[in-house]
Design a protein around this motif. Structure first.
Motif, PDB file in Angstrom:
ATOM      1  N   HIS A  27     -44.675 -32.336  18.531  1.00  0.00           N
ATOM      2  CA  HIS A  27     -45.798 -32.595  19.440  1.00  0.00           C
ATOM      3  C   HIS A  27     -45.910 -31.531  20.540  1.00  0.00           C
ATOM      4  O   HIS A  27     -46.085 -31.850  21.720  1.00  0.00           O
ATOM      5  N   ALA A  68     -41.807 -32.711  24.001  1.00  0.00           N
ATOM      6  CA  ALA A  68     -43.147 -33.068  23.538  1.00  0.00           C
ATOM      7  C   ALA A  68     -44.164 -32.790  24.643  1.00  0.00           C
ATOM      8  O   ALA A  68     -43.941 -33.119  25.809  1.00  0.00           O
ATOM      9  N   ASP A 124     -47.878 -28.305  22.285  1.00  0.00           N
ATOM     10  CA  ASP A 124     -49.257 -27.886  22.513  1.00  0.00           C
ATOM     11  C   ASP A 124     -49.337 -26.373  22.293  1.00  0.00           C
ATOM     12  O   ASP A 124     -48.956 -25.591  23.174  1.00  0.00           O
ATOM     13  N   HIS A 181     -46.155 -29.370  15.185  1.00  0.00           N
ATOM     14  CA  HIS A 181     -46.753 -30.667  14.881  1.00  0.00           C
ATOM     15  C   HIS A 181     -45.696 -31.774  14.919  1.00  0.00           C
ATOM     16  O   HIS A 181     -45.931 -32.860  15.487  1.00  0.00           O
TER      17      HIS A 181
END
Length: 445
Positions: free
Chosen positions: A195, A173, A197, A192
């Protein structure tokens, strides 16, 4: 500004949109103009529009403004598979099938039933798949230019599951992952859920902007690069051999793992070598048979560096324990007896026929796509609205996808993707004529 007043403004605008007082495609006032009109701070106006966007009622476009969405089009359209009416033509999702595939399955089931191996297929299997099945996949991959041994192969429940276990095994994440500004929606869903980026890389006419990728890697700790070098979805790009070499060089210099998605690679004859063939030590290659054979045949495979294999195996154990042995056995029989090669060749011919039909029926429109791809990207004029066009087509019983599900940047282009493989040729021809008529009318609205 009191919270009640702020909420009242959000509610009033939302009501105007839902009741049609603000028409789909209408440009809303700028943040500054809204603030002046309502006597609020600009930062509050920005919050109002942000909340409306979260509700799926407006869309913001960099450099153009804020527009009313056509709420007849679900906000997740193209990511979440919506039910398509039985009398509608589906140009949203691809599930191409060829005549005779059902007969092949009947024959394969009879052969498995009399093979003497049936009892073993009803038991738990090794998490990464049986050695003989992984060997079949290795032989298949060699025909695609990927020389690997069975110990580096893991069998998954389709390519999407392959991507999921790759994310679980190799990323954490908050990790930064470089992706194209337009990319496969299924990877966005994974990002998503876990998590990640996502950092968008602009897409040029030849593929990802590698200068931008290098700048990103030099300024941020990029953990992985997700890429589709052979037949990009949705643009149909095929990355050149020179760019592949440079991408590998960037990954070696800065350290990100390459996640290579080869799901549609079978449609391109004689492409440059896959990234995993040149850089097997830093590349995880993911593909499967759902696109090339049948969407219901959920057999995927992952080729990974030896250091990543144990983590991938644990991810399979945590998610499905093992892939269904029966469907894997059928798939591997077809890999070994030439059925897969035969069906892939027929689908390349079928896709070329459909692309030629698109270029005939949509001649003069700015089409983007590969000559043997099952999808076409249609950019729209500046004054057109993809959500409005999509809603109009839906009322005419035609389902298409806007750019929204594919977009990873703050700017969503006005464009639609046409999936060509899920209807017969006569229906496709007449539907393309409908798309052309509606697109031309919308551009002059």
């Amino acid at each position: 500004m009191a919270a009640s007043r702020y909420k009242k403004l959000v509610d009033a605008l939302a009501s105007d949109i839902r009741t049609g007082r603000l028409a789909p495609g209408a440009r809303l006032p700028t943040h500054r103009a809204l603030a002046a009109r309502e006597g609020i701070a600009v930062v509050t106006a920005t919050r109002v529009y942000a909340e409306l966007e979260t509700m799926g009622l407006v869309s913001r476009e960099q450099g153009r403004g804020t527009f009313v969405r056509d709420i007849a089009v679900p906000a997740g359209h193209g990511i979440d598979q919506q039910a398509v009416a039985t009398d509608a033509v589906d140009l949203n999702f691809n599930y191409p099938a060829l005549p005779g595939q059902a007969d092949l399955l009947r024959q394969a089931l009879r052969e498995v039933a009399t093979s003497g191996d049936l009892d073993s297929l009803l038991r738990y299997q090794p998490h990464r798949g049986r050695p003989q099945d992984r060997a079949s996949i290795a032989r298949h991959l060699r025909r695609r230019g990927i020389t690997t041994d069975a110990d580096r192969i893991l069998i998954a429940n389709g390519a999407q599951h392959g991507l999921a276990i790759t994310v679980m095994a190799a990323l954490d994440a908050g990790d930064v992952v470089a992706v194209d500004a337009l990319t496969y929606p299924g990877f966005k869903v994974l990002a998503h859920a876990f998590h990640l980026d996502l950092e968008p890389i602009p897409v040029t006419t030849d593929g990802p902007d590698l200068d931008a990728l290098e700048r990103l890697c030099a300024t941020r700790p990029v953990s992985a690069v997700y890429t589709m070098p052979t037949l990009h979805n949705p643009l149909g790009r095929v990355m050149s051999a020179t760019d592949r070499t440079r991408l590998i060089g960037i990954a070696r210099q800065y350290g990100p793992l390459i996640i290579e998605d080869g799901s549609y690679a079978y449609l391109v004859e004689d492409p440059p070598p896959p990234l995993v063939a040149t850089a097997p030590d830093i590349t995880v290659y993911v593909s499967g048979l759902s696109k090339s054979i049948a969407t219901g045949l959920r057999v995927g495979f992952v080729v990974a560096p030896p250091s990543v294999v144990p983590s991938l195996e644990r991810a399979i154990r945590a998610t499905t324990w093992n892939t269904p042995a029966l469907t894997t056995a059928i798939a591997c029989r077809w890999l070994d007896d030439g059925t897969v090669d035969h069906l892939e060749a027929r689908k390349r011919d079928d896709a070329r026929t459909r692309q030629a039909l698109v270029r005939q029926e949509l001649a003069g429109l700015p089409l983007i796509g590969h000559p043997s791809s099952y999808f076409t990207w249609l950019p729209l004029p500046d004054n057109a609205r993809a959500d409005r066009l999509t809603a109009t087509l839906a009322r005419l019983r035609v389902s298409v996808t806007t750019a929204e599900p594919f977009t990873t940047s703050t700017h969503t282009p006005q464009a639609i993707r046409l999936a060509l493989g899920s209807t017969d040729l006569d229906s496709l021809r007449s539907t393309l004529r409908t798309v052309r008529r509606v697109a031309v009318e919308d551009a002059h609205a």
